[in-house]
Scaffold this active site. Structure first.
Site, PDB file in Angstrom:
ATOM      1  CG  HIS A   7     -65.378 -85.123  33.060  1.00 23.39           C
ATOM      2  ND1 HIS A   7     -65.939 -84.106  32.322  1.00 23.39           N
ATOM      3  CD2 HIS A   7     -64.983 -84.578  34.225  1.00 23.39           C
ATOM      4  CE1 HIS A   7     -65.873 -82.979  33.011  1.00 23.39           C
ATOM      5  NE2 HIS A   7     -65.298 -83.235  34.175  1.00 23.39           N
ATOM      6  NE  ARG A   8     -68.799 -82.167  34.302  1.00 26.55           N
ATOM      7  CZ  ARG A   8     -68.971 -80.975  33.800  1.00 26.55           C
ATOM      8  NH1 ARG A   8     -70.102 -80.677  33.172  1.00 26.55           N
ATOM      9  NH2 ARG A   8     -68.047 -80.030  33.921  1.00 26.55           N
ATOM     10  CD  GLU A  34     -65.197 -85.434  37.752  1.00 28.13           C
ATOM     11  OE1 GLU A  34     -64.970 -84.379  38.349  1.00 28.13           O
ATOM     12  OE2 GLU A  34     -66.199 -85.578  37.000  1.00 28.13           O
ATOM     13  CG  ASP A  36     -68.778 -82.700  39.285  1.00 26.66           C
ATOM     14  OD1 ASP A  36     -67.622 -82.315  39.439  1.00 26.66           O
ATOM     15  OD2 ASP A  36     -69.246 -83.080  38.183  1.00 26.66           O
ATOM     16  CG  HIS A  49     -70.402 -79.520  37.098  1.00 24.94           C
ATOM     17  ND1 HIS A  49     -70.474 -78.162  36.849  1.00 24.94           N
ATOM     18  CD2 HIS A  49     -69.083 -79.842  37.047  1.00 24.94           C
ATOM     19  CE1 HIS A  49     -69.253 -77.699  36.644  1.00 24.94           C
ATOM     20  NE2 HIS A  49     -68.390 -78.695  36.752  1.00 24.94           N
ATOM     21  CD  GLU A 106     -64.621 -81.084  40.919  1.00 22.78           C
ATOM     22  OE1 GLU A 106     -64.841 -81.573  39.800  1.00 22.78           O
ATOM     23  OE2 GLU A 106     -64.485 -79.859  41.122  1.00 22.78           O
ATOM     24  CE  LYS A 108     -67.579 -79.166  40.243  1.00 23.71           C
ATOM     25  NZ  LYS A 108     -66.400 -78.502  39.663  1.00 23.71           N
ATOM     26  CG  ASP A 226     -66.538 -84.909  28.563  1.00 22.50           C
ATOM     27  OD1 ASP A 226     -66.506 -84.922  29.809  1.00 22.50           O
ATOM     28  OD2 ASP A 226     -66.461 -83.859  27.880  1.00 22.50           O
TER      29      ASP A 226
HETATM   30  O1  G3P Z   1     -62.385 -83.397  38.080  1.00 21.63           O
HETATM   31  C1  G3P Z   1     -61.998 -82.851  36.876  1.00 21.63           C
HETATM   32  C2  G3P Z   1     -62.983 -81.849  36.361  1.00 21.63           C
HETATM   33  O2  G3P Z   1     -64.255 -82.389  36.465  1.00 21.63           O
HETATM   34  C3  G3P Z   1     -62.931 -80.531  37.069  1.00 21.63           C
HETATM   35  O3  G3P Z   1     -63.686 -79.534  36.457  1.00 21.63           O
HETATM   36  O4  G3P Z   1     -65.669 -78.169  36.049  1.00 21.63           O
HETATM   37  O5  G3P Z   1     -65.553 -80.394  35.024  1.00 21.63           O
HETATM   38  O6  G3P Z   1     -65.899 -80.162  37.470  1.00 21.63           O
HETATM   39  P1  G3P Z   1     -65.277 -79.588  36.243  1.00 21.63           P
HETATM   40 CA    CA Z   2     -65.829 -82.423  38.124  1.00 16.31          CA
END
Ligand code: G3P
Ligand code: CA
Length: 242
Positions: A7-8, A34, A36, A49, A106, A108, A226
């Protein structure tokens, strides 16, 4: 076996959405990332993000108010020893030519409706020949439908926080091949039923050991975490099983 998506990037140990975090996730053995994306004033797709650069960089202001060459001057690795810029999506996709990672992009665009964002992302994914390694997700489900209409070959997945009734039916109705629910919004039964109905399930953000075990036992499609190192450590127990 459940795929591990960082995640990120490996954001538990590196600055989120930086090349360092992506490279570290790959080195750790994650199946994918993942990240953004937002758009600069001159329409460059950048990996960050928030709509504002304040929290994660040395600068202040909205991404959409900077030219790409201006936004690149800020440091996206404030706590790290080495300075590094906000990555462009191009930079990530170029780097992906040297590995086999999956990448969940993702969009945004749920707060700022970036004009043409879907088209720009799709054009880059096609240019780098990555259609079968990319999943486009968004909380903006109009954008998910638009992406599917523009590029049916690229997998799409709506993001959601709510406990949607029969989410696989909803996903099928918008031609998405997966769903990306908040972990707390899906029961074991929902995960199993979605997968049985051909819909991939990738809950976010899965950082607790007990939650990781729960998803491995269910053979959930992927989990978004994460801490890919922690997830990979627990995943090993399940891989050894006949
Ligand atoms: O893609 C899953 C998650 O990243 C969505 O929420 O706020 O972390 O971008 P956020
Ligand atoms: Ca995200």
């Amino acid at each position: 076996m459940t795929q591990i998506l960082a995640h990120r990037g490996y954001s538990a140990a590196f600055a989120e959405n930086t090349m360092s975090a992506f490279i570290a996730a790959e080195k750790a053995g994650a199946d994918g990332l993942e990240l953004d994306v937002q758009l600069t004033k001159d329409g460059e797709v950048v990996v960050i993000h928030d709509e504002k650069i304040d929290r994660t960089t040395s600068g202040n202001g909205l991404v959409k108010n900077f030219l790409f060459k201006e936004i690149r001057k800020f440091n996206a690795n404030k706590k790290g020893i080495k300075k590094e810029p906000i990555p462009s999506l191009i930079e990530v996709l170029e780097w992906m030519q040297s590995n086999r990672l999956i990448c969940n992009i993702e969009l945004k665009n749920n707060l700022i409706p970036y004009e043409g964002m879907e088209e720009k992302v799709i054009q880059l994914v096609r240019k780098y020949n990555l259609s079968n390694r990319i999943i486009i997700s968004s909380f903006n489900h109009y954008s998910i439908v638009l992406s599917y209409r523009m590029a049916a070959e690229i997998e799409t997945a709506p993001l959601f926080n709510e406990r949607i009734y029969m989410p696989w039916v909803y996903a099928q109705s918008i031609r998405a091949r997966g769903i990306h629910p908040k972990l707390a919004s899906v029961s074991d039964e929902i995960i199993e039923a979605a997968i049985e109905n051909g819909i991939a399930v990738r809950p976010y953000t899965v950082n607790k050991e007990a939650d990781m075990h729960r998803l491995f036992k269910l053979n959930c499609t992927s989990l978004i975490t994460d801490d890919p190192v922690k997830a990979l450590k627990f995943k090993k127990q399940y891989e050894k099983r006949p």
